[in-house]
Design a protein around this motif. Structure first.
Motif, PDB file in Angstrom:
ATOM      1  N   UNK A  44       0.820  -1.199   0.000  1.00 51.27           N
ATOM      2  CA  UNK A  44       0.000   0.000   0.000  1.00 51.27           C
ATOM      3  C   UNK A  44       0.858   1.255   0.000  1.00 51.27           C
ATOM      4  N   UNK A  45       1.915   1.267   0.828  1.00 54.50           N
ATOM      5  CA  UNK A  45       2.785   2.431   0.876  1.00 54.50           C
ATOM      6  C   UNK A  45       3.451   2.659  -0.470  1.00 54.50           C
ATOM      7  N   UNK A  46       3.871   1.584  -1.127  1.00 54.43           N
ATOM      8  CA  UNK A  46       4.512   1.726  -2.426  1.00 54.43           C
ATOM      9  C   UNK A  46       3.540   2.258  -3.458  1.00 54.43           C
ATOM     10  N   UNK A  47       2.250   1.823  -3.397  1.00 55.58           N
ATOM     11  CA  UNK A  47       1.283   2.241  -4.395  1.00 55.58           C
ATOM     12  C   UNK A  47       0.967   3.717  -4.294  1.00 55.58           C
ATOM     13  N   UNK A  48       1.240   4.331  -3.122  1.00 63.99           N
ATOM     14  CA  UNK A  48       0.939   5.742  -2.954  1.00 63.99           C
ATOM     15  C   UNK A  48       1.959   6.624  -3.661  1.00 63.99           C
ATOM     16  N   UNK A  49       3.109   6.087  -4.081  1.00 68.99           N
ATOM     17  CA  UNK A  49       4.125   6.856  -4.793  1.00 68.99           C
ATOM     18  C   UNK A  49       3.933   6.640  -6.281  1.00 68.99           C
ATOM     19  N   UNK A  50       4.059   7.698  -7.065  1.00 69.87           N
ATOM     20  CA  UNK A  50       3.837   7.565  -8.494  1.00 69.87           C
ATOM     21  C   UNK A  50       5.083   7.070  -9.191  1.00 69.87           C
ATOM     22  N   UNK A  51       4.938   6.806 -10.496  1.00 72.45           N
ATOM     23  CA  UNK A  51       6.029   6.233 -11.254  1.00 72.45           C
ATOM     24  C   UNK A  51       7.089   7.253 -11.618  1.00 72.45           C
ATOM     25  N   UNK A  52       6.898   8.537 -11.325  1.00 75.57           N
ATOM     26  CA  UNK A  52       7.925   9.523 -11.662  1.00 75.57           C
ATOM     27  C   UNK A  52       8.551  10.143 -10.432  1.00 75.57           C
ATOM     28  N   UNK A  53       8.462   9.468  -9.291  1.00 79.05           N
ATOM     29  CA  UNK A  53       9.044   9.996  -8.079  1.00 79.05           C
ATOM     30  C   UNK A  53       8.219  11.101  -7.465  1.00 79.05           C
ATOM     31  N   UNK A  54       6.976  11.285  -7.938  1.00 77.89           N
ATOM     32  CA  UNK A  54       6.051  12.243  -7.393  1.00 77.89           C
ATOM     33  C   UNK A  54       4.771  11.515  -7.037  1.00 77.89           C
ATOM     34  N   UNK A  55       3.934  12.172  -6.199  1.00 80.41           N
ATOM     35  CA  UNK A  55       2.645  11.548  -5.939  1.00 80.41           C
ATOM     36  C   UNK A  55       1.746  11.746  -7.141  1.00 80.41           C
ATOM     37  N   UNK A  56       0.529  11.226  -7.063  1.00 75.51           N
ATOM     38  CA  UNK A  56      -0.349  11.254  -8.222  1.00 75.51           C
ATOM     39  C   UNK A  56      -0.763  12.663  -8.606  1.00 75.51           C
ATOM     40  N   UNK A  57      -0.425  13.656  -7.800  1.00 72.96           N
ATOM     41  CA  UNK A  57      -0.831  15.018  -8.081  1.00 72.96           C
ATOM     42  C   UNK A  57       0.354  15.926  -8.338  1.00 72.96           C
ATOM     43  N   UNK A  58       1.543  15.384  -8.577  1.00 66.87           N
ATOM     44  CA  UNK A  58       2.690  16.182  -8.940  1.00 66.87           C
ATOM     45  C   UNK A  58       3.499  16.692  -7.772  1.00 66.87           C
ATOM     46  N   UNK A 248      -1.432  15.332 -18.211  1.00 61.63           N
ATOM     47  CA  UNK A 248      -1.038  14.101 -18.890  1.00 61.63           C
ATOM     48  C   UNK A 248      -1.236  12.920 -17.958  1.00 61.63           C
ATOM     49  N   UNK A 249      -2.002  11.950 -18.416  1.00 60.19           N
ATOM     50  CA  UNK A 249      -2.179  10.693 -17.704  1.00 60.19           C
ATOM     51  C   UNK A 249      -1.500   9.597 -18.514  1.00 60.19           C
ATOM     52  N   UNK A 250      -0.695   8.776 -17.856  1.00 56.26           N
ATOM     53  CA  UNK A 250      -0.038   7.653 -18.524  1.00 56.26           C
ATOM     54  C   UNK A 250      -0.422   6.365 -17.825  1.00 56.26           C
ATOM     55  N   UNK A 251      -0.776   5.360 -18.603  1.00 54.46           N
ATOM     56  CA  UNK A 251      -1.139   4.051 -18.075  1.00 54.46           C
ATOM     57  C   UNK A 251      -0.238   3.001 -18.714  1.00 54.46           C
ATOM     58  N   UNK A 258      -0.941   3.538 -12.960  1.00 53.52           N
ATOM     59  CA  UNK A 258      -1.396   4.904 -13.204  1.00 53.52           C
ATOM     60  C   UNK A 258      -0.326   5.946 -12.893  1.00 53.52           C
ATOM     61  N   UNK A 259      -0.155   6.909 -13.803  1.00 54.39           N
ATOM     62  CA  UNK A 259       0.776   8.014 -13.599  1.00 54.39           C
ATOM     63  C   UNK A 259       0.104   9.302 -14.053  1.00 54.39           C
ATOM     64  N   UNK A 282       7.754  16.267 -17.338  1.00 55.31           N
ATOM     65  CA  UNK A 282       8.803  15.369 -16.887  1.00 55.31           C
ATOM     66  C   UNK A 282       8.160  14.070 -16.429  1.00 55.31           C
ATOM     67  N   UNK A 283       8.519  12.967 -17.045  1.00 60.63           N
ATOM     68  CA  UNK A 283       7.898  11.675 -16.740  1.00 60.63           C
ATOM     69  C   UNK A 283       8.954  10.676 -16.307  1.00 60.63           C
ATOM     70  N   UNK A 284       8.569   9.801 -15.378  1.00 55.91           N
ATOM     71  CA  UNK A 284       9.469   8.738 -14.935  1.00 55.91           C
ATOM     72  C   UNK A 284       8.662   7.442 -14.900  1.00 55.91           C
TER      73      UNK A 284
END
Length: 323
Positions: A44-58, A248-251, A258-259, A282-284
């Protein structure tokens, strides 16, 4: 010492070690983790972090100094119906194509009570993303909260235009809590012909030509530039939409991880600000593979969505630390 004695001491040592480990786990595990299991809490903790080193809201994800934790190439968001102490309850929606009705749901807290107070993120209390499992039929909408009754029910008029299995993402921040993205699956009856996404960097939408440039590399920061033109002429009248000149939403193809990222640079100076033709992000992305991208932007008071498909190359195993 005889064999029996040695075995007895060995067994006693194991029992003591187990007791110490069990006691230590009870001291460090949060109450929710004790109920659901330490492994689930870690996920759960890992899922709260986004794929670009930011949360889902930047917002930048800060390093956990106590545990030395940092975002890795495997962190994902929006792949679970429960995270951060919140749960997306079952989604109610029309069951067949063409049937008019309501799409509705509730967000529940750790005690099972409905959440009724939210903290706005990008001008809205909750962002709802709906997309079919093959990446088609993307929608980014904003339902209404029935706050007066205390039921915590979000709803929006809804009609499905195509059959298939859909993912519903709820992107929100409860009052006093960190942002989180939760998801559930909704199946829609009818004849279903899945689309196989092909790599694509250009598209046309509502008379506008939109292209995306840049390479995705797994495990490292990648700059993507979206350019909007009309009849070959750069569009410089992009309007602010949800506090930015584009979203921008990336799946990730396969599990639809989700990113949600936002443009680089300053936010619009006001509602009458204009920009264009370029919007940079900037995307990760965490892994090599195919990603489905959706760019929301506004011109002349109308919101448009341009879709792209990019392939990410293999790269570094871990994301850089955030400072």
């Amino acid at each position: 010492m005889n064999t029996t004695g040695r075995l007895g001491l060995y067994g006693a040592g194991l029992a003591a070690a187990f007791a110490v480990a069990f006691g230590a786990a009870g001291l460090v595990a949060p109450r929710e983790a004790a109920a659901q299991g330490a492994q689930h809490e870690h996920s759960t903790q890992q899922e709260e972090k986004s794929m670009n080193g930011h949360d889902a809201h930047g917002a930048a994800v800060q390093e956990d100094a106590d545990h030395g934790a940092h975002a890795t190439a495997e962190t994902t968001a929006g792949v679970s119906l429960a995270a951060g102490g919140y749960t997306l309850a079952p989604v109610s929606a029309p069951v067949a194509v063409g049937e008019q009705g309501q799409l509705s749901f509730r967000i529940l807290d750790g005690s099972g009570a409905p959440v009724t107070a939210y903290r706005p993120q990008h001008e809205k209390d909750l962002h709802l993303i709906v997309v079919r499992s093959d990446g088609a039929q993307f929608r980014h909408v904003h339902p209404t909260l029935d706050a007066g009754t205390g039921t915590g029910t979000w709803s929006i008029p809804w009609t499905w235009s195509a059959a298939g299995s859909y993912r519903v993402f709820a992107d929100f921040a409860a009052d006093g809590a960190d942002p989180v993205t939760l998801t559930r699956t909704v199946d829609v009856a009818g004849s279903f012909a899945p689309v196989v996404p092909a790599s694509s960097t250009r598209t046309s939408v509502d008379g506008l030509d939109v292209g995306i440039a840049g390479d995705l590399v797994a495990g490292s920061s990648s700059e993507l530039t979206v350019t909007v033109r009309r009849d070959g002429v750069p569009v410089t009248t992009l309007q602010p939409y949800l506090g930015a000149f584009g979203h921008l939403v990336a799946l990730r193809e396969g599990d639809l991880a989700y990113l949600h990222v936002h443009p680089e640079g300053a936010a619009p100076a006001g509602p009458d600000a204009a920009s264009g033709p370029d919007v940079r992000f900037g995307a990760h992305v965490p892994t090599a593979g195919r990603y489905l991208l959706y760019f929301d932007f506004q011109t002349d008071g109308t919101v448009h969505t341009a879709s792209f498909v990019l392939d990410a190359e293999g790269g570094a195993a871990k994301a850089p630390h955030q400072h």
